[in-house]
Design an enzyme around this catalytic site. Structure first.
Site, mmCIF file in Angstrom:
data_model
loop_
_atom_site.group_PDB
_atom_site.id
_atom_site.type_symbol
_atom_site.label_atom_id
_atom_site.label_comp_id
_atom_site.label_asym_id
_atom_site.label_seq_id
_atom_site.Cartn_x
_atom_site.Cartn_y
_atom_site.Cartn_z
ATOM 1 N N ILE A 253 -1.065 1.981 -3.151
ATOM 2 C CA ILE A 253 -1.830 3.227 -3.230
ATOM 3 C C ILE A 253 -0.921 4.388 -3.630
ATOM 4 C CG2 ILE A 253 -3.182 4.905 -1.901
ATOM 5 C CD1 ILE A 253 -4.257 2.528 -0.287
ATOM 6 N N ILE A 254 0.144 4.642 -2.885
ATOM 7 C CA ILE A 254 0.973 5.821 -3.158
ATOM 8 C C ILE A 254 1.906 5.589 -4.345
ATOM 9 C CG2 ILE A 254 2.778 7.319 -2.220
ATOM 10 C CD1 ILE A 254 1.356 7.176 0.447
ATOM 11 N N GLY B 21 0.058 1.105 6.105
ATOM 12 C CA GLY B 21 -0.417 2.394 6.573
ATOM 13 C C GLY B 21 -0.252 3.496 5.562
ATOM 14 N N CYS C 57 -3.215 -3.214 3.307
ATOM 15 C CA CYS C 57 -2.103 -4.165 3.279
ATOM 16 C C CYS C 57 -2.211 -5.109 4.470
ATOM 17 C CB CYS C 57 -0.774 -3.430 3.367
ATOM 18 S SG CYS C 57 -0.462 -2.284 2.022
ATOM 19 N N ASP D 8 5.947 6.066 0.731
ATOM 20 C CA ASP D 8 6.200 6.504 2.094
ATOM 21 C C ASP D 8 6.990 5.453 2.873
ATOM 22 O OD1 ASP D 8 3.960 4.832 2.040
ATOM 23 O OD2 ASP D 8 2.751 6.077 3.356
#
Length: 158
Positions: free
Chosen positions: A56-57, A80, A2, A104
């Site tokens: 991603i998550i 992150g 990112c 997250d």
């Protein structure tokens, strides 16, 4: 990876000239976050947060950034990965927090709201750089907090 950026103009030095600069910043960063991008502008136009996201998550639109708390008083732009975010999320759920995403990022918002920045940072395991804009103070003294991980894996320039 990112990309995050922002402009903080508490003294109103940029005025209306700030927005074109912020849009250009976002355009220059798009290669680092091709999945999504966003800009938050505070109501008084003194804080701009930018995010170009590599999802991603939580790859859904629920992970869109900049992201806010449910009441819109805390905003974050973040790059992150928090390795222990599921554990922190569980702790926050037991305290009554409700989540709209699986990211997250949202854990950072509510962890900050519950524990404050120092206690949150002591709980985090991961690599990260983020900016939090906190507009909860009643007297208008809002604050922006810039954070990076202990080892500087995710760099932060200001």
């Amino acid at each position: 990876m990112c990309r995050i950026a922002g402009l903080i103009d508490f003294k109103n030095l940029f005025g209306l000239e700030a927005e074109p600069k912020v849009l250009r910043m976002k355009d220059y960063m798009v290669h680092g976050g091709p999945d999504d991008s966003g800009i938050y502008v505070s109501p008084d136009r003194k804080v701009y947060l930018i995010n170009c996201r590599l999802a991603i998550i939580d790859t859904s639109s629920n992970g869109h950034q900049p992201m806010s708390s449910q009441d819109g008083k805390i905003w974050i732009t973040y790059n992150g990965e928090i390795y222990n975010f599921k554990e922190l999320r569980s702790d926050l759920k037991s305290l009554g927090y409700r989540f709209k995403s699986e990211s997250d990022t949202e854990v950072l918002i509510y962890g900050y709201a519950e524990w404050g920045i120092e206690k949150l940072l002591n709980r985090l395991r991961g690599m990260f750089a983020f900016a939090i804009y906190d507009a909860r103070k009643q007297n208008g003294d809002h604050e922006v907090i810039l954070v990076r991980d202990r080892f500087g894996i995710k760099t932060l320039y200001y």
